[in-house]
Design a protein around this motif. Structure first.
Motif, PDB file in Angstrom:
ATOM      1  N   ASP A 121       0.875  -1.163   0.000  1.00 53.96           N
ATOM      2  CA  ASP A 121       0.000   0.000   0.000  1.00 53.96           C
ATOM      3  C   ASP A 121       0.913   1.214   0.000  1.00 53.96           C
ATOM      4  O   ASP A 121       1.530   1.538   1.008  1.00 53.96           O
ATOM      5  CB  ASP A 121      -0.884  -0.033   1.255  1.00 53.96           C
ATOM      6  CG  ASP A 121      -1.765   1.208   1.372  1.00 53.96           C
ATOM      7  OD1 ASP A 121      -1.539   2.170   0.604  1.00 53.96           O
ATOM      8  OD2 ASP A 121      -2.648   1.215   2.232  1.00 53.96           O
ATOM      9  N   ARG A 122       1.036   1.868  -1.129  1.00 61.12           N
ATOM     10  CA  ARG A 122       1.996   2.968  -1.239  1.00 61.12           C
ATOM     11  C   ARG A 122       1.500   4.240  -0.572  1.00 61.12           C
ATOM     12  O   ARG A 122       2.288   5.141  -0.334  1.00 61.12           O
ATOM     13  CB  ARG A 122       2.313   3.234  -2.716  1.00 61.12           C
ATOM     14  CG  ARG A 122       3.161   2.151  -3.356  1.00 61.12           C
ATOM     15  CD  ARG A 122       4.498   2.011  -2.675  1.00 61.12           C
ATOM     16  NE  ARG A 122       5.305   0.938  -3.258  1.00 61.12           N
ATOM     17  CZ  ARG A 122       6.489   0.569  -2.773  1.00 61.12           C
ATOM     18  NH1 ARG A 122       7.009   1.157  -1.719  1.00 61.12           N
ATOM     19  NH2 ARG A 122       7.161  -0.412  -3.349  1.00 61.12           N
ATOM     20  N   SER A 123       0.200   4.325  -0.304  1.00 65.26           N
ATOM     21  CA  SER A 123      -0.287   5.528   0.352  1.00 65.26           C
ATOM     22  C   SER A 123       0.149   5.544   1.816  1.00 65.26           C
ATOM     23  O   SER A 123       0.457   6.589   2.366  1.00 65.26           O
ATOM     24  CB  SER A 123      -1.796   5.602   0.282  1.00 65.26           C
ATOM     25  OG  SER A 123      -2.256   4.937  -0.858  1.00 65.26           O
ATOM     26  N   THR A 124       0.193   4.374   2.437  1.00 67.82           N
ATOM     27  CA  THR A 124       0.619   4.331   3.825  1.00 67.82           C
ATOM     28  C   THR A 124       2.050   3.826   3.959  1.00 67.82           C
ATOM     29  O   THR A 124       2.608   3.832   5.043  1.00 67.82           O
ATOM     30  CB  THR A 124      -0.293   3.384   4.636  1.00 67.82           C
ATOM     31  OG1 THR A 124      -0.224   2.088   4.026  1.00 67.82           O
ATOM     32  CG2 THR A 124      -1.723   3.859   4.638  1.00 67.82           C
ATOM     33  N   GLU A 181     -10.900   6.351  -1.618  1.00 69.94           N
ATOM     34  CA  GLU A 181     -10.927   5.925  -0.229  1.00 69.94           C
ATOM     35  C   GLU A 181     -11.909   4.789   0.017  1.00 69.94           C
ATOM     36  O   GLU A 181     -11.705   3.963   0.886  1.00 69.94           O
ATOM     37  CB  GLU A 181     -11.266   7.110   0.660  1.00 69.94           C
ATOM     38  CG  GLU A 181     -10.458   7.084   1.939  1.00 69.94           C
ATOM     39  CD  GLU A 181     -10.598   8.379   2.693  1.00 69.94           C
ATOM     40  OE1 GLU A 181      -9.932   8.512   3.713  1.00 69.94           O
ATOM     41  OE2 GLU A 181     -11.376   9.250   2.271  1.00 69.94           O
ATOM     42  N   TYR A 233       6.556   7.453  -4.901  1.00 71.39           N
ATOM     43  CA  TYR A 233       5.109   7.225  -4.901  1.00 71.39           C
ATOM     44  C   TYR A 233       4.341   8.451  -4.422  1.00 71.39           C
ATOM     45  O   TYR A 233       3.210   8.669  -4.829  1.00 71.39           O
ATOM     46  CB  TYR A 233       4.771   5.990  -4.069  1.00 71.39           C
ATOM     47  CG  TYR A 233       5.343   4.742  -4.690  1.00 71.39           C
ATOM     48  CD1 TYR A 233       4.664   4.085  -5.695  1.00 71.39           C
ATOM     49  CD2 TYR A 233       6.588   4.256  -4.304  1.00 71.39           C
ATOM     50  CE1 TYR A 233       5.194   2.948  -6.297  1.00 71.39           C
ATOM     51  CE2 TYR A 233       7.134   3.129  -4.893  1.00 71.39           C
ATOM     52  CZ  TYR A 233       6.432   2.479  -5.897  1.00 71.39           C
ATOM     53  OH  TYR A 233       6.971   1.381  -6.491  1.00 71.39           O
ATOM     54  N   ARG A 234       4.974   9.228  -3.564  1.00 74.50           N
ATOM     55  CA  ARG A 234       4.311  10.448  -3.138  1.00 74.50           C
ATOM     56  C   ARG A 234       4.145  11.384  -4.336  1.00 74.50           C
ATOM     57  O   ARG A 234       3.090  11.961  -4.567  1.00 74.50           O
ATOM     58  CB  ARG A 234       5.148  11.121  -2.053  1.00 74.50           C
ATOM     59  CG  ARG A 234       4.439  12.307  -1.439  1.00 74.50           C
ATOM     60  CD  ARG A 234       5.382  13.176  -0.658  1.00 74.50           C
ATOM     61  NE  ARG A 234       5.673  12.623   0.657  1.00 74.50           N
ATOM     62  CZ  ARG A 234       6.444  13.240   1.545  1.00 74.50           C
ATOM     63  NH1 ARG A 234       6.997  14.396   1.228  1.00 74.50           N
ATOM     64  NH2 ARG A 234       6.683  12.704   2.709  1.00 74.50           N
ATOM     65  N   LEU A 284       1.490   9.947  -6.661  1.00 77.71           N
ATOM     66  CA  LEU A 284       0.139  10.207  -6.173  1.00 77.71           C
ATOM     67  C   LEU A 284      -0.263  11.653  -6.420  1.00 77.71           C
ATOM     68  O   LEU A 284      -1.385  11.937  -6.815  1.00 77.71           O
ATOM     69  CB  LEU A 284       0.055   9.880  -4.680  1.00 77.71           C
ATOM     70  CG  LEU A 284      -0.225   8.409  -4.363  1.00 77.71           C
ATOM     71  CD1 LEU A 284       0.025   8.116  -2.903  1.00 77.71           C
ATOM     72  CD2 LEU A 284      -1.659   8.058  -4.743  1.00 77.71           C
ATOM     73  N   SER A 311      -3.250  12.643  -8.714  1.00 68.94           N
ATOM     74  CA  SER A 311      -4.386  13.304  -8.060  1.00 68.94           C
ATOM     75  C   SER A 311      -4.814  14.567  -8.779  1.00 68.94           C
ATOM     76  O   SER A 311      -5.919  15.065  -8.537  1.00 68.94           O
ATOM     77  CB  SER A 311      -4.035  13.641  -6.617  1.00 68.94           C
ATOM     78  OG  SER A 311      -3.709  12.475  -5.926  1.00 68.94           O
ATOM     79  N   LYS A 344      -5.532   6.482  -3.407  1.00 69.71           N
ATOM     80  CA  LYS A 344      -4.605   5.513  -2.821  1.00 69.71           C
ATOM     81  C   LYS A 344      -3.936   4.725  -3.943  1.00 69.71           C
ATOM     82  O   LYS A 344      -4.502   4.557  -5.009  1.00 69.71           O
ATOM     83  CB  LYS A 344      -5.354   4.556  -1.895  1.00 69.71           C
ATOM     84  CG  LYS A 344      -6.211   5.302  -0.884  1.00 69.71           C
ATOM     85  CD  LYS A 344      -6.370   4.505   0.374  1.00 69.71           C
ATOM     86  CE  LYS A 344      -6.504   5.408   1.584  1.00 69.71           C
ATOM     87  NZ  LYS A 344      -5.502   5.133   2.587  1.00 69.71           N
ATOM     88  N   CYS A 345      -2.736   4.282  -3.647  1.00 69.58           N
ATOM     89  CA  CYS A 345      -1.971   3.587  -4.682  1.00 69.58           C
ATOM     90  C   CYS A 345      -1.505   2.242  -4.142  1.00 69.58           C
ATOM     91  O   CYS A 345      -0.997   2.155  -3.022  1.00 69.58           O
ATOM     92  CB  CYS A 345      -0.777   4.455  -5.068  1.00 69.58           C
ATOM     93  SG  CYS A 345       0.362   3.678  -6.193  1.00 69.58           S
TER      94      CYS A 345
END
Lengths: 682, 619
Positions: A530-533, A600, A628-629, A632, A636, A645-646
């Motif tokens: 989970d690249r978002s977290t 989400e 990844y940031r 995103l 976005s 989320k990625c």
């Protein structure tokens, strides 16, 4: 045959790390060119001589062609990767085929990241950083380099053996109940008690987390803390692992720590981020050569240790008292913006071998860092506008306005006055700057101001250095959580986890296993991120004799492992060129890679354009540079007002399984693993 | 620091190429410019040339000393350089970063090999010729290698062939037979036939064919010797083969070479009978039969009949057997029958008759060919015959000219014994005078020796017959005349046919793009238009270039599907081939998550199905 070198533009070695083979190679070559009887010169000198032509050629290329070397490959497959950050040239070499160009570039970026975490904004001034990385005092230099070398080795080892460092995402220990209990404990008991104590000396615990080897059991952030970035968290894990290494992943069948249970297992010498007190020489002009007086005084070591250091064996310094925190510079995101490299103290308390509690505290003076950063940014922007040819009011515009900066900086300098911090030099340069920029009839805002912008930045970095890199002169009030407070935290946590510790150590080796996936015949391995977290899960891939997984042990497991490792680097190469889906039939295996976006609520968003990056761009990952940031943020743009989320999924199947079945597996894994609770259904 | 380069378009053009001679810049006072042998682009300011040469060569030397191995690849931020370091020479070929490194390295090697092929060793050439002369040659080779409209051709460094889908397979067969006929002269090593810069048929390895093509495609500036008696259509030049190339040519002249340009035509022939093929097959049976002594016994005769049902006779087997280089026909110059030849009489006669139908030897070919090729062939054939007659008279003088040529043949001939145990070896050796020892052209003992040979070219308008021959072939009047006459009429006929073939209407736009690379023959089949700015094709070319690099670096990789937002491309490879396929249209919208109904994963089956009609079999 490996090497990593940091050199200044004048070919001065600022840091070097070599493995024994490379060292031998250099010595042989240098020896051949030396007269008989002279003996071998210091290794550092040989390496500097040998690399000097490349380093000098590099700066010539930059100066005259505005281009620079990014890599060399020889016919016997030695690879040299070069990257310049400001005035520091990093060179990474591999001659044993174990690392590719991408790996070496990653190593360089990781090294730079670790230096940033250790030296903060001092890295923004090449002059200061050069002196920081290469202390005049040879013993001090040896200690610092040894510490950096050991960090680099720890990183390399993790990258080669630990899946979470392969994909650069944090791996959680999968045990939701215990995890929840621990978070509650950290919040209600530990952090509350520490922050309520008078013994905290003005520090405030912001984050606390429990590591089982490299895996995260529980993570708690206090309410007024900004979130900790994945990049920083991974770096802190490397540092913790470097302090208290767990040998369990090594092919060492008899880890010794069972016999000396309770004692921190030290492998590497650690260098404390405190500098000997010294006279400050903020002016970095060449004329001002630092003069050092007596032998440096280390506040944290007792006089006996101090004596021992004078002998040659002194390089093997015993570790600092565990109560000494490490100064780390981490990113802080507040409502008004992102502040990189803000000072924190890091307390790493070993609970048992392999299990430690890490706490990050905010230090009382951290507001100074924010001011310094704001000023630095203002001068950098001004410098940029001036060098673009803007003049006068066009150049002085901006947010905040230069007049705003002026009044704030005046106040800042005034506030520094009564403190221990030597700000005279800053004041002089600032006065001169003001004379040039603001006085009637003065030159005003034009190109001539650029050197003064640079000078101001250097001075500000110098103030920052004094504030955060050098322990305050008076040793009477140590700025840290008191040892007894730390001990209390340690004991509390030990009591809490006493009954769990053996389970946790085993669990960390078998976090999840492929046995849990009977519905996926032919599936050999998978990694889901989970690249978002910045979190990942994957079945354990243990290849040591002691810890056999279902893959068995020895060559087969090793083979699968090498396939997984090479798959990750392959898919990164495709991702770098804009491909978010890759399937490969390779030998007896079928590999899949998917990257996708969700909102989400778990709704799968349409695949969008993925930027195509040049070959020498920063490595794709989250440790050294958060690709990844950026991805995103880029994605976005077309999904305003939606949380995007990625996710990534990698699978390894047996090649004989029909592709439709493989794809069905992938689909099931993708939807199952991260269902709403975010706790994998296992 | 972070740039999004969304629209990087791959460009295959080489940005820089230079040859730097470090031995000229040894002392402190030596200027870097002394060492620059050639620099492209030539209009680059001298100080920039010096900078690039000096820095790259210097840094390269430093790295190669540290690693005790020459540098192969040097990357700058904006250019990737393929490097060769040999002795004191430093070659660098810089391409933009989008060109796969592997292709840049191949291009540089081709360039250096081309130079050595036509000029011999680099060091020696720079001793013999002026820098300007050689600069012109580097420029020529470079522009030759960069020509071609398709970027894919640069990625694969492939051989440009005629579009075999538009050409009657029998014409390809005929071309191959012409070459085989020429090879009957023992002094002829191997040959190829080119039409307007494209290969029609070749007996040489793709690398060697590529080298030969440079000479054909551009009038070589070396003032090649032409032979006026042949109306200026025949020329020759000295070329230099590496030992391995020579051994390859000598060791298995037939098994390797004859096979590949022929098989496909056979298959096709049996499948479809075009009008032309019927004409071809009908005429010889009626017209050329009486004069053709061999053909009456030929089992192949049947195969040319209109019925054509028994295609088995066209099985490649007879072609696979070694050709009898020892001619049975009396007109062959100083031909001697080796006893072994008699033993294989059965096979040979079978073989021969097959040949003499077509581009046979001597007198036969006139009738045979002219009859085959109807009206205009008569004209050409007649002319050819006449030329031959004149040649007899003029030959002496013409070939004497060659007599003065340096006698380059050295150790080479002793190696000929390795010629695949072909019975002809003894025969050949007998007729070859002992080579003068030590007159070799091998440069220095440590270098791989280059062996001088001659490249013989016979041009018929757009058609060229190129033969690699022993150096003394040109002084051997009889042999040369023989080869000339034996092929002349067939070449005329072939040219006339190839010329009339219209380029073929451009394919109706198909809902897919594919590229099929034959690694053995180094040929590329594709339906890419090659139009400049073929925007929809960009993603395909980019993906193909990435996949090709991946295939080259990972031996075990067999198949791959990669998908970006705009395109999904399927790549598949085996030992012998690489195939790339992209489907147009359909819904490209996808969420990127695994879905077995996703069109991207149907690509392998689509490719298998669609490419069959292009003759690509993906099993």
């Amino acid at each position: 045959m490996k090497c990593l070198l940091i050199a200044s533009e004048s070919a001065e070695v600022l840091f070097q790390w070599t493995d024994p083979e490379f060292q031998q190679n250099v010595q042989e070559q240098y020896g051949a060119s030396q007269e008989e009887g002279h003996g071998l010169p210091a290794f550092e000198d040989s390496i500097s001589t040998l690399f000097a032509p490349i380093i000098i050629s590099c700066s010539t290329m930059v100066d005259r062609l505005c281009d620079s070397y990014t890599s060399f490959t020889t016919e016997n497959n030695h690879i040299y990767v070069l990257h310049q950050f400001d005035e520091c040239l990093y060179i990474a070499v591999n001659g044993d085929g174990e690392e590719g160009e991408g790996d070496l570039r990653r190593k360089i970026y990781v090294m730079k990241k670790m230096i940033e975490v250790m030296f903060g904004m001092v890295t923004l001034s090449s002059n200061l950083l050069r002196r920081e990385l290469r202390p005049q005092d040879t013993e001090q230099r040896a200690r610092l380099w040894k510490h950096l070398q050991s960090l680099l080795e720890t990183y390399s080892q993790l990258r080669e053996n630990d899946q979470s460092f392969l994909v650069e995402a944090v791996e959680r220990l999968i045990h939701p109940t215990l995890c929840e209990q621990c978070i509650e404990f950290l919040e209600r008991r530990l952090v509350q008690q520490l922050n309520g104590s008078v013994e905290r000396a003005g520090e405030e615990v912001l984050h606390a987390f429990i590591l089982i080897h490299t895996k995260l059991l529980a993570f708690y952030s206090s309410r007024n803390a900004s979130s900790l970035s994945t990049s920083d968290l991974l770096t802190l894990i490397i540092m913790a692992q470097n302090m208290y290494p767990s040998n369990i992943d090594l092919d060492d069948p008899h880890p010794e720590w069972e016999s000396n249970l309770g004692l921190p297992h030290q492998r590497h010498v650690s260098y404390p981020l405190c500098h000997p007190h010294q006279h400050l020489h903020l002016c970095v002009s060449a004329a001002d050569k630092p003069v050092r007086g007596s032998t440096p005084v280390f506040e944290f070591v007792d006089p006996d240790v101090q004596m021992a250091e004078d002998s040659l064996q002194a390089l093997e310094v015993p570790p600092p008292a565990p109560s000494t925190p490490r100064r780390v510079f981490l990113e802080v995101s507040l409502k008004d913006g992102l502040y990189p490299m803000m000072p924190h103290s890091m307390y790493c308390l070993p609970l048992w071998p392999g299990i430690s509690l890490v706490m990050l505290t905010k230090i009382p003076t951290s507001a100074v860092a924010m001011s310094v950063y704001m000023f630095l940014e203002a001068f950098a922007k001004l410098e940029k506008r001036l060098s673009e040819g803007q003049e006068g009011s066009a150049a002085s515009r901006g947010q905040p306005t230069i007049h705003d900066v002026r009044s704030k900086l005046d106040k800042f300098i005034k506030a520094l006055g009564p403190s221990e911090i030597q700000s005279a030099q800053l004041q002089n340069v600032w006065t001169e700057f003001k004379n040039r920029a603001f006085s009637r009839g003065g030159p005003g805002f034009n190109r001539d101001l650029i050197p003064w912008c640079k000078n101001m930045k250097t001075q500000l970095c110098g103030i920052y250095r004094q504030c955060f890199l050098i322990e305050s002169g008076k040793a009477d009030i140590p700025q840290r959580l008191s040892p007894s407070l730390q001990e209390r935290a340690q004991t509390m946590m030990q009591e809490k986890l006493m009954d769990w510790k053996d389970f946790l150590l085993v669990k960390s080796k078998r976090n999840i296993t492929m046995v849990s996936y009977p519905d996926f015949p032919g599936l050999i391995h998978f990694i889901c991120v989970d690249r978002s977290t910045g979190q990942m899960i994957a079945p354990s891939l243990n290849i040591t004799e002691r810890n056999t997984s279902e893959l068995g042990k020895g060559p087969v497991a090793q083979f699968i492992k090498s396939k997984v490792w090479s798959l990750v680097s392959t898919t990164r190469r495709y991702l770098q060129k804009g491909y978010s889906t890759v399937t490969l039939r390779d030998g007896d295996f079928y590999f899949c890679y998917f990257l996708w976006f969700e909102n989400e609520t778990g709704y799968k968003l349409e695949a969008g354009d993925i930027p195509i990056l040049p070959d020498d761009s920063a490595p794709i990952g989250m440790l050294a540079w958060d690709y990844y940031r950026k991805l995103l943020r880029y994605y976005s743009k077309n999904h305003q007002g939606e949380v995007v989320k990625c996710y990534e999924l990698l699978t390894v199947h047996l090649g004989v399984i029909p592709t439709e079945i493989i794809l069905q597996h992938c689909r099931q894994l993708a939807s199952k693993l991260w269902e709403p609770s975010r706790n994998p259904l296992l | 620091r972070y740039r999004y380069n969304i629209n990087i378009l791959p460009s295959s053009k080489c940005n820089y190429f230079f040859l730097y001679d470090g031995s000229k810049v040894k002392g402190e006072g030596d200027a870097t410019r002394e060492g620059i042998c050639y620099f492209y682009p030539e209009e680059t300011p001298l100080d920039k040339q010096e900078l690039l040469c000096g820095q790259l060569a210097g840094a390269g030397r430093c790295v190669s000393e540290l690693s005790a191995s020459p540098v192969r690849i040097l990357r700058l931020r904006r250019n990737n350089f393929a490097i060769r370091m040999k002795d004191d020479f430093f070659w660098a070929l810089g391409c933009s970063a989008e060109v796969p490194t592997i292709s840049a390295c191949e291009l540089l090697d081709q360039l250096i090999n081309l130079f050595c092929f036509y000029n011999g060793s680099v060091r020696q050439s720079y001793q013999l010729y002026s820098q300007e002369t050689l600069a012109a040659r580097w420029a020529q080779y470079l522009s030759h290698l960069q020509s071609g409209s398709l970027e894919l051709q640069h990625i694969f460094s492939c051989l440009r062939t005629i579009d075999s889908t538009n050409v009657d397979p029998l014409l390809l067969l005929k071309a191959a037979l012409i070459l085989q006929a020429c090879q009957r002269c023992p002094l002829v090593l191997a040959g190829c036939i080119l039409f307007r810069g494209r290969v029609v048929s070749t007996q040489m390895s793709p690398e060697l064919t590529m080298k030969v093509m440079v000479h054909e495609s551009e009038t070589h500036t070396k003032a090649p010797s032409t032979f006026s008696s042949f109306g200026g259509v025949v020329s020759s030049t000295t070329v230099f083969l590496t030992m391995s190339e020579l051994q390859y040519l000598q060791s298995a002249p037939v098994d390797k070479d004859f096979r590949y340009s022929h098989r496909t035509p056979h298959k096709n022939t049996s499948k479809k009978k075009t009008r032309l093929s019927r004409t071809l097959s009908d005429t010889p049976s009626t017209e050329s039969e009486p004069s053709d002594t061999g053909s009456s016994q030929s089992p192949l005769k049947g195969s040319f009949s209109p019925h054509f049902s028994d295609s088995s006779v066209f099985s490649p087997d007879p072609l696979d057997s070694p050709p009898p280089p020892q001619p049975l026909q009396p007109p062959f110059p100083n031909g001697k029958l080796s006893p072994e030849a008699e033993e294989e009489a059965l096979e040979e006669s079978y073989y021969y008759s097959f040949h003499s139908n077509e581009g046979g030897v001597s007198q036969l070919h006139n009738e045979g060919d002219s009859s085959l090729f109807e009206g205009n062939s008569y004209l050409n054939g007649g002319g050819g015959g006449g030329g031959g007659g004149d040649g007899d008279a003029a030959c002496g003088a013409v070939f004497d000219f060659r007599g003065a040529e340096e006698s380059h043949h050295d150790t080479v001939f002793t190696k000929e014994a390795s010629r695949g145990g072909c019975e002809s070896v003894q025969g050949r050796q007998a007729e070859i005078p002992d080579p003068p020892p030590g007159s070799g052209a091998s440069d220095s003992p440590e270098e791989c020796p280059l062996v001088p040979m001659m490249l013989y070219l016979h041009r018929v308008k757009g058609l060229v017959l190129a033969l690699l021959v022993e150096p003394h072939f040109l002084s051997d009047t009889a042999s040369m005349e023989e080869v000339y006459h034996s092929s002349l009429a067939s070449l005329n006929g072939l040219e006339a046919h190839l010329r009339t073939i219209c380029p073929g209407a451009p394919d109706a736009p198909r809902p897919y793009i594919f590229a099929h690379f034959d690694c053995i023959q180094s040929t590329l089949t594709t339906n890419l238009s090659g139009r400049p700015g073929g925007a929809p094709e960009r993603p395909f070319v980019r993906a193909t270039s990435l996949l090709h690099s991946h295939f080259c670096n990972t031996e075990t990789l067999q198949e791959a599907i990669i998908r970006s937002a705009g395109a999904a491309v399927y790549g598949s490879r085996s030992v012998a081939q690489e195939t790339y396929f992209q489907q147009h249209g359909g819904s490209l919208r996808n969420s990127g998550i695994p879905n077995h109904q996703d069109s991207a994963f149907l690509l392998p089956s689509k490719a298998r199905h669609r490419l069959l009609k292009h003759g690509v079999n993906l099993l």
